[in-house]
Motif scaffolding. Structure first.
Motif, short mmCIF file in Angstrom:
data_model
loop_
_atom_site.label_atom_id
_atom_site.label_comp_id
_atom_site.label_asym_id
_atom_site.label_seq_id
_atom_site.Cartn_x
_atom_site.Cartn_y
_atom_site.Cartn_z
N UNK A 71 0.86 -1.30 -0.18
CA UNK A 71 0.17 -0.09 -0.01
C UNK A 71 1.04 1.27 0.09
N UNK A 72 2.06 1.31 0.93
CA UNK A 72 2.84 2.41 0.89
C UNK A 72 4.36 1.83 0.94
N UNK A 73 5.15 2.76 0.62
CA UNK A 73 6.71 2.66 0.66
C UNK A 73 7.19 3.77 1.34
N UNK A 74 8.00 3.25 2.40
CA UNK A 74 8.55 4.53 3.24
C UNK A 74 10.13 4.34 3.15
N UNK A 75 10.76 5.55 2.79
CA UNK A 75 12.26 5.54 3.20
C UNK A 75 12.50 6.71 3.74
N UNK A 76 13.47 6.13 4.80
CA UNK A 76 14.28 7.17 5.73
C UNK A 76 15.75 7.18 5.67
N UNK A 77 16.43 8.37 5.67
CA UNK A 77 17.64 8.43 5.75
C UNK A 77 18.16 8.13 7.20
N UNK A 78 19.04 7.47 7.58
CA UNK A 78 19.56 7.12 9.11
C UNK A 78 20.14 8.57 9.47
N UNK A 79 19.64 8.78 10.70
CA UNK A 79 20.03 10.04 11.36
C UNK A 79 21.57 10.08 11.57
N UNK A 80 22.21 11.21 11.18
CA UNK A 80 23.69 11.22 11.54
C UNK A 80 24.63 10.39 10.74
N UNK A 81 23.95 9.59 9.67
CA UNK A 81 24.98 9.02 8.94
C UNK A 81 25.00 9.41 7.29
N UNK A 82 26.03 9.66 6.68
CA UNK A 82 25.95 10.12 5.51
C UNK A 82 25.58 8.95 4.60
N UNK A 83 24.59 9.20 3.85
CA UNK A 83 24.02 8.09 2.99
C UNK A 83 24.66 7.37 1.78
N UNK A 84 24.73 6.42 1.44
CA UNK A 84 25.32 5.79 0.27
C UNK A 84 24.11 5.63 -0.62
N UNK A 85 23.38 6.43 -0.91
CA UNK A 85 21.88 6.21 -1.46
C UNK A 85 21.37 7.37 -2.19
N UNK A 86 20.75 7.23 -3.15
CA UNK A 86 20.21 8.29 -3.93
C UNK A 86 18.57 8.10 -4.21
N UNK A 87 17.92 9.00 -4.03
CA UNK A 87 16.42 8.91 -4.31
C UNK A 87 16.01 9.79 -5.49
N UNK A 88 16.19 9.05 -6.61
CA UNK A 88 15.82 9.79 -7.85
C UNK A 88 14.35 10.17 -7.94
#
Length: 171
Positions: A71-88
């Motif tokens: 029904x839904x997809x949630x994506x959250x950056x981890x707090x205080x961590x430099x992400x190695x992810x991109x959400x385009x």
């Protein structure tokens, strides 16, 4: 290590996870990001959803609920961590493009509504938020980007239907 690429396809998918797919198919799709775990949204609930923690600095929750489909997809950056992810989204990385710039891009094409401490794009069934204030990020707030989003199917952010005051009595 190459960054995790999360292609946001509004009303359809976030990365490999398709809205409307079965819970089992969503779990298999999430394996592209790590090892999904069954997840319950509150203590005592049945674990009908999936969760991944720390996949390249992001957490993901896929909500299926009792329907057994995504029904839904949630994506959250981890707090205080430099992400190695991109959400385009629309060719822009929501996790690195300044939020005001992202909002300007979206407003060129869609109505964007403020929703508490975040924003929604009802036509895309997309919600976006930031946990930190601009002051927490740096003195000028430069680069202050979104750090979470929720993607849903059509109509998720539509207002509830209004009832007429006198009811419909017909003639």
């Amino acid at each position: 290590m190459a960054p995790l690429m999360i292609e946001i396809d509004p009303l359809r998918a976030a990365g490999p996870v398709l809205l409307g797919s079965t819970r089992e198919a969503a779990g298999e799709a999430l394996r592209a990001w790590g090892d999904p775990e069954p997840y319950a949204p509150y203590p005592g609930a049945l674990p009908l959803d999936w969760r991944i923690n720390g996949a390249s600095g992001v957490d993901a929750v896929v909500h299926c609920g009792s329907t057994g489909v995504v029904q839904t997809i949630e994506i959250d950056l981890d707090f205080g961590v430099r992400p190695r992810a991109q959400a385009l989204l629309l060719g822009q990385d929501m996790f690195s493009v300044p939020a005001e710039q992202m909002l300007a891009i979206l407003r060129e094409r869609f109505e964007v509504e403020e929703a508490g401490d975040g924003y929604t794009v009802p036509a895309l069934s997309l919600g976006m938020g930031r946990r930190l204030s601009a002051e927490d990020f740096d003195e000028e707030g430069d680069g202050y980007s979104f750090d979470n989003f929720l993607l849903a199917g059509p109509g998720y952010y539509d207002p509830p239907p209004r009832r007429s005051a006198g009811g419909d009595h017909g003639s």
